[in-house]
Design an enzyme around this catalytic site. Structure first.
Site, PDB file in Angstrom:
ATOM      1  CE1 TYR A 280      59.137   4.480  -4.764  1.00 42.89           C
ATOM      2  CE2 TYR A 280      61.122   5.380  -5.756  1.00 42.89           C
ATOM      3  CZ  TYR A 280      60.505   4.664  -4.752  1.00 42.89           C
ATOM      4  OH  TYR A 280      61.254   4.152  -3.740  1.00 42.89           O
ATOM      5  CE1 TYR A 328      61.146  -6.491 -13.354  1.00 41.02           C
ATOM      6  CE2 TYR A 328      62.049  -4.506 -12.361  1.00 41.02           C
ATOM      7  CZ  TYR A 328      62.201  -5.605 -13.177  1.00 41.02           C
ATOM      8  OH  TYR A 328      63.390  -5.836 -13.805  1.00 41.02           O
TER       9      TYR A 328
END
Lengths: 383, 139
Positions: A280, A328
């Protein structure tokens, strides 16, 4: 032989139909859009679901909105890794027969703010008393605080930190759904607007809208669904502190260091077994901390590891292959999108597919290094 | 300051800390059983769980542990400003701001010695801030 006779598989996985800027959809509907896409992916109806887990909204709201009558719910909400932790809790529930088919949903109108409650800071909380008075304004001024200490202790350079964003943009360039796809250089990163020294704009995550959902059931049923199942091999979870100022060590996440190794030992794998990795990345330093806390790199070595291209396309440890939160998408609680990319890689359907990916490790963070969840997945059942 | 900072609302467990800053003391707690010194305040020791703990006035000496310099606007701050983590001489780390110092990477050097200073916000709340330690101060 594992502790369980049975295993759990992910048999449905999908993101919202659109990602990015979605001004015509409330946060609740983003949950539902992702859930309906995941149900279609698995060939199921809401009435087939008997377990619901979510964060950001209440499982009560999600179950009611989708017309589900669950006999198991999990509302664990510890930030962006909540969905990894939901997977871990769902595995326990499924293997003990508390429910049979679990739906995990995420939706977040992070950019457009449609149907999204704005929580007021609580001035009596520990953060309200001992951090908020000193000028913190959101994650860019909190999550970033430890990194100067890391840079001094280990000699990480500004260029190496920028390289994290450069490499992830290389992956994003291969992904039509990525928000940012144009190639960037270290110079581009270092000349982008300063947000909170030493972090420039391109070292901070995007702010977008979107959602995702997963459907899990026991592995004995996994062959009954249209998509190739992805098996949950191991999981881990932990929390450290609600205050970044109180991390035990500014150069390591204790929650990463508990959740990650637990998931890998639970899965019975070593580092050399890992084909694909998601860490993450709300900010550029997170993959550096994650690589070291997971044990893929020694202390102080991850910056050079990334700079040398080991995690880039063609490298031996493909990392954040969707482009990550930096390129993204990042709606606020990004963990669901990392899980979705692991599932795509193990199904063999990722836009930037890693050839022969069989084992994926997916490490999430919650809060400002406050929590972590980790899921190890395999394309085949665990041996 | 062009506006007000979000101010703390003390709880029963933290009132002594905020009473202390108003009186010009940085108050920490020490476990009577294991001697662990800790922050933020709570009426038990986070190392050994003893409820036998004492409040004491810290030296106010610290060193700069880490920071960021925020470039985005905040109603209570003008220009770019550092949000700092300082490590107190007694061990605990806390968040604060560095005053009487340019808010630049060149001026804010990690591990530089600091000393506490107190900035009243209203009749009940005074914030502990830090400034570069005076020449010759024992740090």
């Amino acid at each position: 032989m594992t502790r369980y006779d049975k295993q759990v598989a992910i048999v449905g996985a999908a993101e919202t139909t659109e990602l990015g800027v979605i001004p015509d959809m409330s946060q609740l509907q983003l949950h539902a859009d992702a859930a309906l896409n995941a149900l279609a992916d698995a060939g199921l109806k809401p009435s087939d679901i008997d377990g619901v887990a979510t964060a950001g909204e209440s499982p009560t709201t999600i179950a009611h909105y989708l017309g589900i009558t669950p006999n198991w719910v999990d509302g664990t909400a510890v930030g962006g890794c909540s969905f990894m932790i939901h997977v871990r809790h769902a595995v326990a529930a499924l293997l003990t027969g508390q429910c049979h088919t679990v739906l995990i949903t995420h939706g977040e109108s992070g950019k457009s703010g449609i149907g999204r409650g704005r929580g007021r800071g609580n001035a009596t909380s520990l953060q309200g008393q001992f951090e908020a008075p000193f000028g913190v304004v959101g994650p860019p001024t909190m999550f970033t605080l430890p990194v100067l200490r890391y840079m001094k202790r280990y000699g990480l350079t500004h260029e190496q930190l920028a390289m994290v964003a450069v490499v992830q943009r290389q992956w994003a360039g291969m992904n039509p759904r990525a928000s940012k796809r144009e190639p960037i250089t270290v110079e581009d990163v270092l000349s982008s607007r300063m947000i909170a020294y030493p972090f420039h704009l391109l070292e901070c995550c995007l702010v977008t809208d979107g959602g995702g959902a997963l459907i899990l059931t026991t592995a004995d049923r996994a062959g009954d669904f249209p998509q190739p199942p992805v098996y949950v091999w191991g999981t881990g979870e932990s929390v450290e502190t609600p205050m970044v100022s109180q991390m035990a060590d500014l150069t390591s996440s204790r929650a990463f260091a508990v959740a990650g190794p637990r998931a890998m030992s639970d899965a019975g794998i070593s580092h050399s077994d890992v084909d694909h990795l998601m860490i993450y990345d709300a900010f550029a330093h997170l993959p550096i901390y994650g690589l070291e806390d997971l044990g893929f790199c020694g202390r102080g070595e991850a910056g050079a590891f990334i700079e040398e291209g080991h995690t880039a396309p063609g490298g031996e440890l493909p990392l954040n292959t969707n482009g990550g939160g930096l390129s993204y998408m990042h709606s606020g609680m990004y963990g669901m999108y990392a899980l979705q990319e692991s599932v795509r890689q193990l199904r063999g359907t990722a836009p930037a597919q890693v050839e022969g990916a069989e084992v994926s490790v997916c490490l999430g963070v919650g809060g400002m290094f406050g929590a972590s969840g980790c899921v190890v997945m395999g394309s085949q059942p665990k041996a | 300051m062009s506006g007000s900072r979000p101010l703390p609302e003390p709880t029963p467990e933290t009132q002594h800390f905020w009473d202390g800053t108003r009186a010009g003391e940085l108050r920490l707690q020490r476990c009577d059983d294991c001697a662990h010194v800790y922050f933020p305040p709570r009426p038990f020791c986070p190392a050994c769980a003893s409820r036998s703990v004492s409040v004491f006035a810290a030296s106010g000496r610290a060193r700069l542990d880490s920071y960021v310099i925020n470039h985005r606007p905040h109603p209570a701050f003008e220009g770019h400003y550092a949000i700092a983590l300082v490590e107190l001489e007694e061990g605990p780390r806390m968040m604060s701001n560095i005053v009487s110092c340019e808010q630049t990477p060149e001026a804010l050097v990690l591990d530089m010695p600091l000393e506490v200073t107190f900035e009243p916000q209203n009749d009940s709340i005074t914030l502990p801030l830090f400034r570069p330690a005076a020449e010759g101060s024992k740090t």
